[in-house]
Design a protein around this motif. Structure first.
Motif, PDB file in Angstrom:
ATOM      1  N   THR A  38       0.735  -5.360   5.900  1.00 30.94           N
ATOM      2  CA  THR A  38       2.059  -4.884   5.511  1.00 30.94           C
ATOM      3  C   THR A  38       3.106  -5.326   6.520  1.00 30.94           C
ATOM      4  OG1 THR A  38       1.055  -2.965   4.446  1.00 30.94           O
ATOM      5  CG2 THR A  38       3.410  -2.840   4.883  1.00 30.94           C
ATOM      6  N   SER A  83       4.398   0.839   1.097  1.00 31.01           N
ATOM      7  CA  SER A  83       3.150   0.520   1.796  1.00 31.01           C
ATOM      8  C   SER A  83       3.307   0.741   3.298  1.00 31.01           C
ATOM      9  CB  SER A  83       2.729  -0.928   1.545  1.00 31.01           C
ATOM     10  OG  SER A  83       2.317  -1.084   0.218  1.00 31.01           O
ATOM     11  N   ASP A  87       0.926   3.242   5.303  1.00 33.85           N
ATOM     12  CA  ASP A  87       0.162   2.766   6.463  1.00 33.85           C
ATOM     13  C   ASP A  87       0.476   3.618   7.697  1.00 33.85           C
ATOM     14  OD1 ASP A  87      -0.929   0.760   4.931  1.00 33.85           O
ATOM     15  OD2 ASP A  87       0.316  -0.835   5.765  1.00 33.85           O
TER      16      ASP A  87
END
Length: 124
Positions: A38, A83, A87
């Motif tokens: 990411t 994302s 994360d």
């Protein structure tokens, strides 16, 4: 309007596939460092969007379907804030607070720096 919609959709497919491939590769090779996928796509996406911004400022006559396809479709399909948020949350939940905060800082500051660098590249 139809050419612009088609352009966003087609470029979005490529951006999404590149993001998927990056995530798959990082997870397969560095499973403990899944978050780097990411981070990588977000930093590269920031570099690209900065470059495109500068390029389109220099070429205001560029067609809307190309501008929207590249910026909204490709870069939008490649990068994602959700994302990044997930994360960071996963790192926090696993007790890795210093890494989570470092990752968040690297993403935000690195993203701003990469966007600036992309814009700067258009002025060379």
């Amino acid at each position: 309007m139809i050419p612009t919609v088609v352009s966003v959709a087609v470029f979005g497919i490529f951006g999404g596939l590149l993001r998927f491939a990056t995530g798959t590769w990082v997870t397969a090779n560095y499973p403990r460092h899944y978050y780097l996928a990411t981070l990588a796509v977000n930093l590269v996406g920031c570099l690209i969007i900065g470059y495109l911004y500068g390029a389109f400022l220099a070429r205001p006559d560029a067609p809307l379907y190309l501008k929207a396809g590249l910026v909204v479709g490709f870069v939008g399909g490649l990068t994602t804030f959700s994302s990044f948020s997930l994360d960071t949350l996963r790192l926090l939940e696993s007790g890795q607070a210093p890494l989570a905060f470092g990752y968040a800082a690297a993403s935000v500051l690195g993203g701003l720096l990469a966007t600036w660098a992309g814009l700067y590249l258009t002025k060379l």
